[in-house]
Design an enzyme around this catalytic site. Structure first.
Site, mmCIF file in Angstrom:
data_model
loop_
_atom_site.group_PDB
_atom_site.id
_atom_site.type_symbol
_atom_site.label_atom_id
_atom_site.label_comp_id
_atom_site.label_asym_id
_atom_site.label_seq_id
_atom_site.Cartn_x
_atom_site.Cartn_y
_atom_site.Cartn_z
ATOM 1 C CB SER A 212 -14.353 63.868 -34.056
ATOM 2 O OG SER A 212 -13.844 62.580 -34.274
ATOM 3 C CG ASP B 29 -21.276 61.305 -34.237
ATOM 4 O OD1 ASP B 29 -21.338 61.729 -33.063
ATOM 5 O OD2 ASP B 29 -20.216 60.940 -34.775
ATOM 6 C CG HIS C 44 -17.921 60.958 -31.335
ATOM 7 N ND1 HIS C 44 -18.228 61.131 -32.675
ATOM 8 C CD2 HIS C 44 -16.602 61.213 -31.229
ATOM 9 C CE1 HIS C 44 -17.145 61.463 -33.333
ATOM 10 N NE2 HIS C 44 -16.139 61.531 -32.485
#
Length: 261
Positions: A141, A68, A36
């Site tokens: 992230s 992901d 993402h």
């Protein structure tokens, strides 16, 4: 930098938006991060944490939205004097100490947070995930999560909104499986054959805690059991039988009920 996708109005020009994330180096000269972070990106720039703070152009060579995960290829000058991290082959256990490293919002320098493993479970897509209480904020992230032995036990991926100290990491076993699907050809082309996670095609499992429902289905009430819903259309069909640990071979195509002991 990303350009938002609007399928209802595809020809209108939109202003680009920029976002930041974290990544780390693995053997094979790969930079790994979350999908993402780079999904639908027009351009991807990578800045090293040490040395000259120059941004290098990167290219996404593998993208796995179900897990992901993404793998980037960076130009040759980026790798001078760089060392790669090593993945742990063991799944972290409950109450294990972990260290989350990344570049969250609120500053330009590296950030380190520490915590413990709070929970180990499986998400709705069938992938294993690990919950930690170390702070994971926007910008973390794709950052590495290290165990007490200094090896990477997972990758920071998300946190639960409207909750305190609930963050999720992708275990290193899932990352290792994703990396193994990358192929480098003789002409230096890099491709990925990652197709996602296999499934038996069982759409839903109904718990049978009601004694009346157990009697209606002809099942004993003193054991834990569950009822499988029929397969949805166009789903992958089950084999002729499924072997459940501690039981015999159970037919799966004709029956809709299964007894788990």
């Amino acid at each position: 930098r990303k350009a938002p996708c609007n399928l209802a109005d595809p020809w209108r020009k939109h202003s680009q938006q920029s976002s930041t994330g974290t990544g780390f180096l693995l053997e094979g000269r790969w930079v790994v991060t979350n999908a993402h972070v780079v999904h639908r990106a027009v351009s991807v720039l990578v800045r090293p944490t040490t040395g000259n703070p120059v941004k290098y152009n990167a290219r996404v060579v593998a993208l796995g939205l179900p897990c992901d995960l993404a793998v980037l290829e960076v130009e040759e000058n980026f790798w001078r004097g760089k060392e790669s991290l090593k993945l742990s082959r063991e799944l972290p256990k409950l109450d294990d100490n972990v260290t989350c490293i990344g570049f969250p919002v609120g500053g330009e320098n590296i950030s380190v947070t520490r915590g413990v493993v709070s929970r180990i479970d499986v998400n709705i897509d069938g992938l294993m995930r690990v919950q930690i209480d170390a702070a994971i904020n926007p910008g973390n992230s794709g950052g590495p999560v290290l165990g007490a032995h200094g090896l990477v036990v997972g990758m920071a991926c998300s946190h639960l909104k409207n909750a305190s100290n609930i963050g999720y990491i992708i275990p290193s076993q899932v990352l290792e499986q994703f990396i193994s699907c990358i192929e480098t050809h003789e002409d230096l082309r890099v491709t990925s054959c990652y197709l996602g996670v296999s499934s038996l095609g069982i759409g839903r499992v109904q718990t049978l805690e009601s004694p009346a429902l157990c009697r209606r289905l002809g099942l004993p009430e003193a054991v834990a059991n569950g009822r499988l819903s029929p397969l949805p259309p166009r789903s992958c069909a089950l084999p002729d039988a499924v072997l459940v640990k501690g039981t015999e071979m159970i037919p799966s195509l004709q029956a809709e009920r299964i007894l788990l002991r």
